[in-house]
Design a protein around this motif. Structure first.
Motif, PDB file in Angstrom:
ATOM      1  N   LEU A 181     -13.394  25.943-159.703  1.00  0.00           N
ATOM      2  CA  LEU A 181     -12.590  25.168-160.455  1.00  0.00           C
ATOM      3  C   LEU A 181     -12.483  23.763-159.715  1.00  0.00           C
ATOM      4  CD1 LEU A 181     -10.403  24.545-162.139  1.00  0.00           C
ATOM      5  CD2 LEU A 181      -8.694  24.824-159.823  1.00  0.00           C
ATOM      6  N   GLU A 182     -12.524  22.613-161.064  1.00  0.00           N
ATOM      7  CA  GLU A 182     -12.637  21.535-161.614  1.00  0.00           C
ATOM      8  C   GLU A 182     -11.816  20.772-160.242  1.00  0.00           C
ATOM      9  OE1 GLU A 182     -12.761  22.823-164.340  1.00  0.00           O
ATOM     10  OE2 GLU A 182     -10.791  22.429-164.751  1.00  0.00           O
ATOM     11  N   THR A 183     -11.693  20.867-158.842  1.00  0.00           N
ATOM     12  CA  THR A 183     -10.773  20.769-158.913  1.00  0.00           C
ATOM     13  C   THR A 183     -10.897  18.587-158.290  1.00  0.00           C
ATOM     14  OG1 THR A 183     -11.444  21.258-156.793  1.00  0.00           O
ATOM     15  CG2 THR A 183      -9.654  22.444-157.127  1.00  0.00           C
ATOM     16  N   VAL A 223     -22.792  20.731-162.757  1.00  0.00           N
ATOM     17  CA  VAL A 223     -22.732  19.675-163.893  1.00  0.00           C
ATOM     18  C   VAL A 223     -21.896  19.749-164.555  1.00  0.00           C
ATOM     19  CG1 VAL A 223     -24.211  19.275-166.105  1.00  0.00           C
ATOM     20  CG2 VAL A 223     -25.731  19.667-164.008  1.00  0.00           C
ATOM     21  N   HIS A 224     -21.437  20.844-164.687  1.00  0.00           N
ATOM     22  CA  HIS A 224     -20.251  21.578-165.545  1.00  0.00           C
ATOM     23  C   HIS A 224     -18.672  21.277-164.692  1.00  0.00           C
ATOM     24  CE1 HIS A 224     -17.121  24.354-168.144  1.00  0.00           C
ATOM     25  NE2 HIS A 224     -16.813  24.328-167.342  1.00  0.00           N
ATOM     26  N   GLU A 225     -18.480  21.546-163.679  1.00  0.00           N
ATOM     27  CA  GLU A 225     -17.659  21.000-162.683  1.00  0.00           C
ATOM     28  C   GLU A 225     -17.133  19.619-162.512  1.00  0.00           C
ATOM     29  OE1 GLU A 225     -14.845  23.454-162.896  1.00  0.00           O
ATOM     30  OE2 GLU A 225     -16.487  25.143-162.593  1.00  0.00           O
ATOM     31  N   LEU A 226     -18.860  19.062-162.044  1.00  0.00           N
ATOM     32  CA  LEU A 226     -18.503  17.402-162.428  1.00  0.00           C
ATOM     33  C   LEU A 226     -17.747  17.246-163.688  1.00  0.00           C
ATOM     34  CD1 LEU A 226     -21.358  17.267-159.850  1.00  0.00           C
ATOM     35  CD2 LEU A 226     -18.350  16.479-159.626  1.00  0.00           C
ATOM     36  N   ALA A 227     -18.534  17.239-164.473  1.00  0.00           N
ATOM     37  CA  ALA A 227     -18.381  16.576-165.798  1.00  0.00           C
ATOM     38  C   ALA A 227     -16.817  16.286-165.795  1.00  0.00           C
ATOM     39  CB  ALA A 227     -19.076  17.480-167.124  1.00  0.00           C
ATOM     40  N   HIS A 228     -16.081  18.310-165.630  1.00  0.00           N
ATOM     41  CA  HIS A 228     -14.784  17.754-165.707  1.00  0.00           C
ATOM     42  C   HIS A 228     -13.881  16.562-165.161  1.00  0.00           C
ATOM     43  CE1 HIS A 228     -13.733  21.450-167.848  1.00  0.00           C
ATOM     44  NE2 HIS A 228     -13.971  22.558-166.792  1.00  0.00           N
ATOM     45  N   GLN A 229     -14.539  15.756-164.178  1.00  0.00           N
ATOM     46  CA  GLN A 229     -13.770  14.256-163.142  1.00  0.00           C
ATOM     47  C   GLN A 229     -13.594  13.951-164.809  1.00  0.00           C
ATOM     48  OE1 GLN A 229     -12.736  15.126-160.258  1.00  0.00           O
ATOM     49  NE2 GLN A 229     -13.952  16.811-160.992  1.00  0.00           N
ATOM     50  N   ASN A 234     -11.105  19.989-171.801  1.00  0.00           N
ATOM     51  CA  ASN A 234     -11.648  20.166-171.093  1.00  0.00           C
ATOM     52  C   ASN A 234     -13.207  20.744-171.564  1.00  0.00           C
ATOM     53  OD1 ASN A 234      -9.006  19.645-170.478  1.00  0.00           O
ATOM     54  ND2 ASN A 234      -8.645  21.069-168.562  1.00  0.00           N
ATOM     55  N   GLU A 235     -12.807  22.379-172.159  1.00  0.00           N
ATOM     56  CA  GLU A 235     -14.368  23.505-171.464  1.00  0.00           C
ATOM     57  C   GLU A 235     -15.184  23.218-172.461  1.00  0.00           C
ATOM     58  OE1 GLU A 235     -14.368  24.411-168.818  1.00  0.00           O
ATOM     59  OE2 GLU A 235     -11.859  25.120-168.145  1.00  0.00           O
ATOM     60  N   GLY A 236     -15.022  22.196-173.677  1.00  0.00           N
ATOM     61  CA  GLY A 236     -16.483  22.327-174.800  1.00  0.00           C
ATOM     62  C   GLY A 236     -17.092  21.157-173.846  1.00  0.00           C
ATOM     63  N   PHE A 237     -16.833  19.708-173.498  1.00  0.00           N
ATOM     64  CA  PHE A 237     -17.305  18.830-173.321  1.00  0.00           C
ATOM     65  C   PHE A 237     -18.291  19.436-171.669  1.00  0.00           C
ATOM     66  CE2 PHE A 237     -16.168  15.741-175.802  1.00  0.00           C
ATOM     67  CZ  PHE A 237     -14.830  15.916-176.184  1.00  0.00           C
ATOM     68  N   ALA A 238     -17.338  20.034-170.485  1.00  0.00           N
ATOM     69  CA  ALA A 238     -17.722  20.491-169.257  1.00  0.00           C
ATOM     70  C   ALA A 238     -19.355  21.569-170.398  1.00  0.00           C
ATOM     71  CB  ALA A 238     -17.024  20.838-168.851  1.00  0.00           C
ATOM     72  N   THR A 239     -18.843  22.336-170.762  1.00  0.00           N
ATOM     73  CA  THR A 239     -19.818  23.247-171.486  1.00  0.00           C
ATOM     74  C   THR A 239     -21.555  22.476-172.231  1.00  0.00           C
ATOM     75  OG1 THR A 239     -18.217  25.011-171.735  1.00  0.00           O
ATOM     76  CG2 THR A 239     -20.563  25.224-172.728  1.00  0.00           C
ATOM     77  N   VAL A 275     -13.462  28.510-176.600  1.00  0.00           N
ATOM     78  CA  VAL A 275     -13.028  27.797-176.097  1.00  0.00           C
ATOM     79  C   VAL A 275     -14.445  26.872-175.024  1.00  0.00           C
ATOM     80  CG1 VAL A 275     -11.406  26.903-174.059  1.00  0.00           C
ATOM     81  CG2 VAL A 275     -11.020  28.970-175.085  1.00  0.00           C
ATOM     82  N   TYR A 276     -15.423  27.990-174.310  1.00  0.00           N
ATOM     83  CA  TYR A 276     -16.509  26.645-173.776  1.00  0.00           C
ATOM     84  C   TYR A 276     -17.524  26.765-174.827  1.00  0.00           C
ATOM     85  CZ  TYR A 276     -14.650  28.233-169.210  1.00  0.00           C
ATOM     86  OH  TYR A 276     -14.075  27.859-168.531  1.00  0.00           O
ATOM     87  N   THR A 277     -18.248  27.857-175.507  1.00  0.00           N
ATOM     88  CA  THR A 277     -19.406  27.423-176.498  1.00  0.00           C
ATOM     89  C   THR A 277     -19.049  27.047-178.086  1.00  0.00           C
ATOM     90  OG1 THR A 277     -20.271  29.154-175.477  1.00  0.00           O
ATOM     91  CG2 THR A 277     -21.022  28.835-177.716  1.00  0.00           C
TER      92      THR A 277
HETATM   93 ZN   LIG Z   1     -14.573  24.916-166.796  1.00  0.00          ZN
END
Ligand SMILES: [Zn+2]
Length: 501
Positions: free
Chosen positions: A331-333, A349-355, A372-377, A427-429
């Motif tokens: 989780l991108e806490t 990379v995924h969780e840090l992009a969520h920042q 959130n998820e599209g950009f992190a992916t 929601v991701y891909t």
């Molecule tokens: Zn995510």
């Protein structure tokens, strides 16, 4: 911030009932001035006020109504609460390994958005010992996840107030149908919290919806030998007294409640700087690995890489928490993502992009979680492409190769429904595919310009799918209605004509 208030008000108007406009404190004061100040008069004062003035006072009497039990998010009708905005949480508790108990209090500083006769916080489990509002004892009841608080007097609209809840208990996990265990997760040497979407209410009372972001202070006392990691930065050195240690952390940037985290355990901690001079704090559970160096170094490198693509890092420190917890997701806490059990560069990379995407720019309603998820992916695709791996185009083509009749295409990313809000493909891909097509169509300069305008324009706030579509059109001068309709709202595979070659 303005955007957030407008959006949350709109949500309330659609889903809530209309309330009479509450009377402001200034109006109340004006009404009180109408009371005859006759006591000191030389002439005989009237024994009763003139009737017309009594009427004026009655008509202007403050009107208070209960705050709604939710903010009106269709996916989570009871999440968050209406009638106020939180500015700051001050959470303090002691953790006892025996019985895995916590005991403490949370102080919530908020501003009333209506005259409040009562209001809710979201809080599950625990025994609530007392509640005060502005230092005065308030009555309360529990209704499911709602802690319903009735202050001794109504709170006027616009007034700032502080509610303090004292509690004790053994926090219970929640179960999310898409994710599994969320909230307070016991570990072999302590606990860690992973609270998307509504797990934070298992460990502190809050307005649990990403549309109400706030700053945080956290003070946790643990037995000697344990450490406490959290969001933000340490607030002073740990204090030792009587076989216990107290850790303080402070998050001075607005944070959505589900991103708040605390991790308690025998962590090995690295505290340093990235090459760009950003503070980095990484912690690893020695049951997983004894050395935080890899996590610390890679976090610094990825944070710097992402900042060059997405804009300045939105917080005052980065880092990561690797804990021995088998929940099956990271989780991108905020500031430092939490990785349970294992981590690799792609996950990091995924969780840090969520920042940037999710933490700094947060959803206004859960339906838009693809933001959130599209950009992190897509950040993962970009990292791979720029580090000698597969091109984003190849990743796109493989995903597009799913047969048109595959059920994967049936879930529209911007309208996935509550049960499919964490659907990996929809929601991701698929939103990552949309971003790739957009990039191909407008070119790298314009595409990364859109991303940087997005992270700058909504930094520390909230946004919606419509905001992103409007921004993309503004930045490119293109009419993109049909494009977004096909990629985000249609339960079918977009046609080849939606893919520039
Ligand atoms: Zn995510």
């Amino acid at each position: 911030m303005t955007q957030r208030i407008r959006d949350s008000r709109r949500v309330r108007q659609v889903h809530g009932t209309r309330r009479p406009r509450p009377v402001r404190a200034s109006e109340r004061a004006a009404a009180l001035l109408l009371v005859p100040a006759a006591a000191g008069c030389a002439t005989a004062p009237p024994t009763v006020p003139p009737p017309v003035r009594t009427t004026a006072i009655a008509a202007r009497a403050p009107m208070f109504a209960p705050g709604a039990p939710g903010v009106g998010d269709p996916y989570f009708p009871n999440a968050g609460n209406g009638g106020y905005d939180v500015e700051h949480y001050d959470i303090a508790f002691a953790y006892t390994p025996r019985g895995r108990r916590i005991a403490g209090r949370t102080r919530v500083t908020a501003t009333a958005r209506q005259g409040l006769s009562r209001f809710d916080l979201d809080f599950v489990g625990h025994r609530v010992r007392s509640v005060t509002v502005d230092g005065r004892r308030a009555s309360f009841t529990r209704r499911g996840q709602e802690l319903v608080i009735t202050p001794p007097a109504g709170i006027p609209a616009g007034a700032r107030f502080t509610a303090e809840v004292a509690y004790a208990g053994s926090p219970a996990q929640e179960k999310d149908p898409g994710l599994g265990r969320t909230g307070w997760i016991p570990t072999s040497d302590g606990a860690v919290t992973l609270s998307q979407p509504t797990g934070s209410a298992t460990w502190f009372p809050l307005n649990d919806h990403p549309s109400d972001k706030a700053t945080y202070a956290l003070k946790v006392s643990v037995p000697k030998g344990l450490r406490v990691l959290a969001n933000g930065e340490p607030d002073g050195r740990p204090a030792r007294h009587g076989g216990r240690t107290t850790f303080r952390w402070r998050s001075s940037r607005p944070m959505a409640g589900y991103l708040a985290t605390v991790a308690i355990g025998k962590f090995k901690v690295a505290d340093g700087r990235t090459r760009d001079g950003l503070r980095t704090i990484s912690a690893v559970d020695p049951a997983v690995t004894r050395d935080p160096a890899w996590l610390q170094r890679t976090t610094g490198a990825v944070t710097g890489w992402a900042a060059r693509l997405f804009g300045p890092f939105p917080f005052d420190s980065t880092g990561g928490i690797l804990d021995d917890a088998s929940v099956g997701y990271a989780l991108e806490t905020q500031n430092r993502p939490t990785y349970p059990g294992t981590v690799d560069t792609g996950l990091l990379v995924h969780e840090l992009a969520h920042q940037w995407f999710g933490d700094s720019v947060s959803v206004t309603r859960w339906q838009d979680i693809w933001l959130n998820e599209g950009f992190a992916t897509y950040a993962e695709w970009l990292w791979t492409e720029q580090h000698g791996g597969r091109s984003a185009r190849k990743t796109f083509e493989e995903a597009y190769g799913r047969p048109a009749n595959s059920p994967d295409w049936k879930v529209p990313p911007a309208r996935p429904g509550r049960k499919a809000m964490f659907d990996t493909f929809a929601v991701y891909t698929r939103p990552a595919m949309m971003l790739h097509v957009l990039r191909t169509r407008v070119g790298d300069a314009a595409f990364f310009g859109i991303l940087r305008a997005w992270t700058a324009g909504h930094a520390g706030g909230n946004a919606t799918t419509a905001d992103f579509a409007a921004l993309a059109e503004r930045e490119t001068g293109l009419e993109l209605d049909r494009f977004f309709e096909a990629w985000l709202f249609t339960p079918a595979r977009p046609r080849q004509s939606e893919i520039p070659s």
